[in-house]
Scaffold this motif. Sequence first.
Motif, short mmCIF file in Angstrom:
data_model
loop_
_atom_site.label_atom_id
_atom_site.label_comp_id
_atom_site.label_asym_id
_atom_site.label_seq_id
_atom_site.Cartn_x
_atom_site.Cartn_y
_atom_site.Cartn_z
N VAL A 313 34.41 44.07 37.72
CA VAL A 313 33.54 45.24 37.77
C VAL A 313 32.39 44.94 38.73
CG1 VAL A 313 32.12 46.85 36.46
CG2 VAL A 313 34.17 45.85 35.42
N LEU A 314 32.22 45.80 39.72
CA LEU A 314 31.17 45.65 40.73
C LEU A 314 30.21 46.82 40.57
CD1 LEU A 314 33.60 45.03 43.73
CD2 LEU A 314 32.74 43.34 42.11
N THR A 315 28.95 46.51 40.30
CA THR A 315 27.99 47.56 39.96
C THR A 315 26.86 47.62 40.98
OG1 THR A 315 28.48 47.26 37.62
CG2 THR A 315 26.46 48.45 38.15
N GLY A 316 26.50 48.85 41.35
CA GLY A 316 25.30 49.05 42.15
C GLY A 316 25.50 48.86 43.63
N LEU A 317 24.59 48.07 44.24
CA LEU A 317 24.54 47.95 45.70
C LEU A 317 25.55 46.94 46.22
CD1 LEU A 317 20.64 47.86 46.07
CD2 LEU A 317 22.16 49.86 46.12
N SER A 363 29.48 51.90 38.88
CA SER A 363 30.38 50.74 39.00
C SER A 363 31.71 51.13 39.61
CB SER A 363 30.62 50.13 37.61
OG SER A 363 29.41 49.72 37.02
N THR A 364 32.35 50.13 40.19
CA THR A 364 33.71 50.28 40.70
C THR A 364 34.51 49.07 40.28
OG1 THR A 364 34.98 50.93 42.65
CG2 THR A 364 33.38 49.17 42.94
N VAL A 365 35.81 49.09 40.55
CA VAL A 365 36.70 48.03 40.07
C VAL A 365 37.42 47.40 41.25
CG1 VAL A 365 38.83 47.58 38.79
CG2 VAL A 365 37.05 48.99 37.77
N LEU A 366 37.44 46.08 41.27
CA LEU A 366 38.27 45.32 42.20
C LEU A 366 39.41 44.74 41.38
CD1 LEU A 366 38.78 44.02 45.00
CD2 LEU A 366 37.37 42.09 44.21
N ARG A 367 40.62 45.18 41.68
CA ARG A 367 41.78 44.78 40.86
C ARG A 367 42.59 43.72 41.58
NH1 ARG A 367 44.02 49.43 40.40
NH2 ARG A 367 42.96 49.98 38.46
N LEU A 368 42.82 42.61 40.90
CA LEU A 368 43.68 41.53 41.38
C LEU A 368 44.97 41.54 40.56
CD1 LEU A 368 44.42 38.79 42.78
CD2 LEU A 368 43.10 37.66 40.95
N VAL A 369 46.11 41.59 41.23
CA VAL A 369 47.42 41.52 40.57
C VAL A 369 48.21 40.38 41.18
CG1 VAL A 369 49.57 42.73 40.08
CG2 VAL A 369 47.42 44.00 40.11
N VAL A 370 48.76 39.53 40.32
CA VAL A 370 49.57 38.40 40.79
C VAL A 370 50.92 38.42 40.10
CG1 VAL A 370 47.61 36.92 41.36
CG2 VAL A 370 48.51 36.90 39.04
N LEU A 389 34.23 31.49 37.50
CA LEU A 389 33.31 32.20 38.38
C LEU A 389 32.25 32.99 37.62
CD1 LEU A 389 35.76 33.63 41.07
CD2 LEU A 389 34.10 31.78 41.36
N ALA A 390 32.28 32.95 36.31
CA ALA A 390 31.42 33.81 35.51
C ALA A 390 29.94 33.66 35.87
CB ALA A 390 31.63 33.52 34.02
N LEU A 391 29.50 32.45 36.22
CA LEU A 391 28.10 32.23 36.56
C LEU A 391 27.91 31.83 38.02
CD1 LEU A 391 27.00 30.18 33.39
CD2 LEU A 391 26.93 32.66 33.75
N VAL A 399 34.17 41.29 33.90
CA VAL A 399 35.53 41.81 34.05
C VAL A 399 35.82 42.76 32.89
CG1 VAL A 399 36.40 39.81 35.32
CG2 VAL A 399 36.53 39.83 32.82
N THR A 400 36.82 43.62 33.06
CA THR A 400 37.14 44.59 32.00
C THR A 400 37.76 43.93 30.78
OG1 THR A 400 39.28 45.04 33.04
CG2 THR A 400 37.43 46.49 33.63
N ALA A 401 38.45 42.80 30.99
CA ALA A 401 39.06 42.05 29.88
C ALA A 401 39.30 40.64 30.36
CB ALA A 401 40.37 42.69 29.45
N PRO A 402 39.26 39.65 29.45
CA PRO A 402 39.51 38.26 29.86
C PRO A 402 40.91 38.12 30.45
CG PRO A 402 38.64 38.37 27.62
CD PRO A 402 38.98 39.76 28.01
N PRO A 403 41.08 37.30 31.47
CA PRO A 403 42.42 37.08 32.03
C PRO A 403 43.35 36.53 30.96
CG PRO A 403 40.72 36.14 33.45
CD PRO A 403 40.05 36.50 32.16
N GLY A 404 44.60 36.98 30.97
CA GLY A 404 45.59 36.51 30.01
C GLY A 404 46.43 35.39 30.59
N LYS A 405 47.48 35.08 29.85
CA LYS A 405 48.37 33.99 30.29
C LYS A 405 49.51 34.49 31.16
CE LYS A 405 51.20 34.12 26.07
NZ LYS A 405 51.70 33.33 24.92
N GLY A 406 49.58 35.79 31.38
CA GLY A 406 50.66 36.36 32.17
C GLY A 406 51.76 36.89 31.27
N ALA A 407 52.27 38.05 31.60
CA ALA A 407 53.30 38.70 30.80
C ALA A 407 54.56 38.88 31.62
CB ALA A 407 52.80 40.06 30.31
N PRO A 408 55.73 38.83 30.98
CA PRO A 408 56.96 39.06 31.71
C PRO A 408 57.07 40.50 32.17
CG PRO A 408 57.41 38.91 29.36
CD PRO A 408 55.97 38.55 29.54
N TYR A 409 57.73 40.72 33.28
CA TYR A 409 57.99 42.08 33.74
C TYR A 409 59.45 42.18 34.16
CZ TYR A 409 57.76 40.57 38.68
OH TYR A 409 57.98 39.96 39.89
N GLY A 410 59.94 43.41 34.17
CA GLY A 410 61.33 43.65 34.53
C GLY A 410 61.44 44.21 35.93
#
Length: 571
Positions: A313-317, A363-370, A389-391, A399-410
Amino acid sequence: MPPSAPRPSPLRIGNASGFYGDRFDAMREMLTGGELDVLTGDYLAELTMLILGRDRLKDPEAGYARTFLRQLEECLGLAHERGVRIVANAGGLNPAGLAARVRELAGRLGLPVRVAHVEGDDLTAAHPGALAAHAYLGGFGIAACLRAGADVVVTGRVTDAALVTGPAAAHFGWTPGDLDALAGAVVAGHVLECGTQATGGNYAFFGEFEPRRLLRPGFPLAEIHPDGSSVITKHPGSGGVVDVGTVTAQLLYETGGPRYAGPDVTARLDTVALDRVGPDRVRISGVRGEAPPATLKVGVNRFGGFRNQVEFVLTGLDVERKAELVRAQLEDALDRAKSRPAHVSWVLVRTDRPDAATEETASTVLRLVVRDPDQQAVGRAVAGAGIELALASYPGFHVTAPPGKGAPYGAFHAAYVPQGEVEHVAVLPDGTRESVPPAPGTRELADVDEPPLPAPPPVGGPVRRVPLGRVAGARSGDKGGDANVGVWVRGDEAWRWLAHTLTVERFKELLPETAALTVTRHALPNLRALNFTVEGILGEGVAAQHRFDPQAKALGEWLRARHMDIPEALL
């Protein structure tokens, strides 16, 4: 002169499910809301087959839509009492197992219900590494079950329209040679298959209806006639709206060119005629049919790897500079990781406003997908880098939610197999197995010549720069990795303008995400519509979550929101 034979009454076929998870009470609503002969339910989609495949890995006895059984617990007695036959593809990957459960349920309820099922679609063994691979069967297996007296027919993977063509073929005695009648039923089935999308749901011009009418749209039904023509309607007093626009929108949904191919017939969408014949009543007529292709489509679902996502989440200037900083930091961390993810994508979603009155609108969102075949590459490495990178990053870091361990996808892709290599079997109520032969004649699926278009509109009149949606409706959806966008207008002058203005080149300009992709335009003058196919925009299909809108559901609404110079006479 002897009196003519009485004309057979139309067959009333209703729908109670457009997807696995649709409104649970719809089955009861359709059984109690008015007269019906057959009630269908469409529970399967490309993503659903993947979900059911995962279910079957955990339990070999699973693989069907459990919701259907729970609905029958409440409604099987009601259907039996009213003489309504039920046909559903809820069998998924295990139609025999679901049929057995339905028989057990009927026994517990003390109902003399005859149950049959259709199988033969499962080709997983022929596709090593696939989680599920199933051919799309036609409607004649369903017809065989109904002719044998079945009250409930469950299937695996059949075409969505087969849930209508099967009952119609059984009722009217159609044979594989009745191509026009079958094609008409295919079109009716396509309109019914997505439930309330035919009665005002997800409709571009929803603002023209009284809001109360759309609070709880009723499910649609079709009155099928012996020649394959039909009237699309809904039960009296139910919510929603059926008009030429709602039917047109659904006709364009997830289709491509004028030839709409299936296992039993290829329906010519460029011959469809729609007419309003009463309140909430639209007649479909004139549909021509051709012999189907020699091959059946096979939907192949496989495990694609692991996926992870982080939204900063990127807020402001200084939004762009903040995005550049955190992106550089993450990329550096991933480069130094033991295993960098195979696919890394970044998207900056600008939703912020200047001088915003709330923090969220500032605010706006920068989305990273791996994505990667290895869960470690998208899990621990990405989560660790993000947390560290929190500090140490941009001001206001969160961030909107803590990073997870990764989920399977089809991943999904379509294959094709000769019709004769698929053993289509109707398992009748007495257990007899009846083989359903492939189509006796086939025809290569070729493109249709561009139809004649009306003369271009006059040049030089006053125009206004407004959204395309002021004059055009749209509906979009997914077919594997491709998307389709159907666009239509409601008057002849608007059609003259649309047909000559919304070219492939203009489409790509309006939707820049499609600029590097192959886009094909098909004109359907009878519907005053254009249908665009965008190849590859969805990657490996919905389960791969390739883009923000993985099923392209809103691609058409994005197009409608783009501004164009539109003649004032059309506004």
